[in-house]
Enzyme design. Structure first.
Site, PDB file in Angstrom:
ATOM      1  N   ASP A  73      -1.880   4.406  -1.769  1.00 23.40           N
ATOM      2  CA  ASP A  73      -2.907   3.939  -2.089  1.00 23.40           C
ATOM      3  C   ASP A  73      -3.883   4.965  -2.954  1.00 23.40           C
ATOM      4  OD1 ASP A  73      -2.512   1.478  -0.931  1.00 23.40           O
ATOM      5  OD2 ASP A  73      -3.652   1.867   0.919  1.00 23.40           O
ATOM      6  N   GLU A 104      -3.790   6.550   2.825  1.00 26.09           N
ATOM      7  CA  GLU A 104      -3.816   4.921   2.646  1.00 26.09           C
ATOM      8  C   GLU A 104      -5.321   4.721   3.018  1.00 26.09           C
ATOM      9  OE1 GLU A 104      -1.068   2.768   2.235  1.00 26.09           O
ATOM     10  OE2 GLU A 104      -0.754   4.761   1.053  1.00 26.09           O
ATOM     11  N   LYS A 106      -7.307   1.557   4.182  1.00 27.03           N
ATOM     12  CA  LYS A 106      -7.228   0.055   5.031  1.00 27.03           C
ATOM     13  C   LYS A 106      -8.669  -0.214   5.418  1.00 27.03           C
ATOM     14  CE  LYS A 106      -2.942   0.156   4.048  1.00 27.03           C
ATOM     15  NZ  LYS A 106      -2.525  -0.734   2.840  1.00 27.03           N
TER      16      LYS A 106
END
Length: 243
Positions: A73, A104, A106
């Site tokens: 990401d 990452e 999220k």
């Protein structure tokens, strides 16, 4: 007397990012779209506030053996000693030698997301990285070993509610402290940050009403401590030209 206030400036930065992440979570119903929006907000934050030497994007990472990481990401990397970064219709591929950190992004942190982030980080840290002597006016400087690649997870919320940064989070973070998979740094924008403390070989949780700002400061400090990435051996990649 000046009317500027550092506490107010830092609080304003946190409110701006927190609002954008909250809108992404509440207003968008498609899970893929929400994830893309959250990722874009974090990338925009890092591009705006990290020093200019660092580049930030979503990408795959490749090594000189032709091995690719998973899609990551957020990749923080350096172009100084990296002669190529492939960009094909927006999909980027970055050589492993130029990477400082991977995250990452999220919507919420939980046990499954920590495992997921660990797996993604491991696909980057397991790549081979070359290092070359660096030419200077006083002669070449010996090649330096590749530095530890920072890995982490950034989210808006926590699925652990009592409390969000409680023992359940600590136990999960400390469940794998291996160099390959550990998470060095993370931000839960609504609640605080976590960091891996090398001396204690354990994670530290910090509750904060300005979590995004604290995360930025901690990230910059860690990037400073890494110095500069090694100069890559471009010859190790050129063997693929006629394959």
């Amino acid at each position: 007397m000046s009317e500027w206030s550092l506490p107010k400036l830092f609080a304003s930065l946190h409110r701006k990012i927190d609002t954008e992440l909250s809108v992404a979570r509440e207003a968008l119903n498609h899970p893929g779209t929400k994830g893309d929006t959250s990722e874009a907000i974090w990338i925009g934050l890092l591009r705006q506030y990290l020093p200019e030497r660092y580049r930030v994007c979503s990408a795959h990472i490749v090594d000189s053996e032709g091995v690719f990481s998973d899609q990551i990401d957020i990749v923080i990397f350096d172009r100084q000693y990296s002669p190529f970064v492939f960009d094909f219709l927006g999909a980027k591929v970055i050589p492993a030698e130029s990477v400082y950190a991977v995250f990452e992004a999220k919507q919420s942190i939980n046990a499954a997301m920590i495992d997921y982030a660990r797996g993604k980080v491991a696909t980057v840290r397991s790549l081979s990285r070359t290092s070359m002597p660096i030419p200077t006016a006083n002669g070449p400087v010996a090649a330096v070993p590749p530095k530890h690649i920072l890995g982490g997870l950034v989210t808006l919320e926590s699925d652990w509610k009592s409390p969000p940064l409680g023992d359940a989070l600590q136990e999960k973070l400390d469940g794998d402290r291996s160099v390959l998979k550990r998470l060095d740094l993370g931000c839960i924008a609504a609640h605080g940050v976590f960091t891996f403390v090398d001396e204690a070989t354990a994670h530290k949780r910090i509750e904060s009403s300005s979590a995004t700002t604290r995360f930025l400061f901690e990230l910059i400090a860690r990037l400073q401590s890494l110095g500069t990435v090694p100069m890559m051996d471009i010859g190790a990649y050129s063997k693929w030209l006629d394959s």
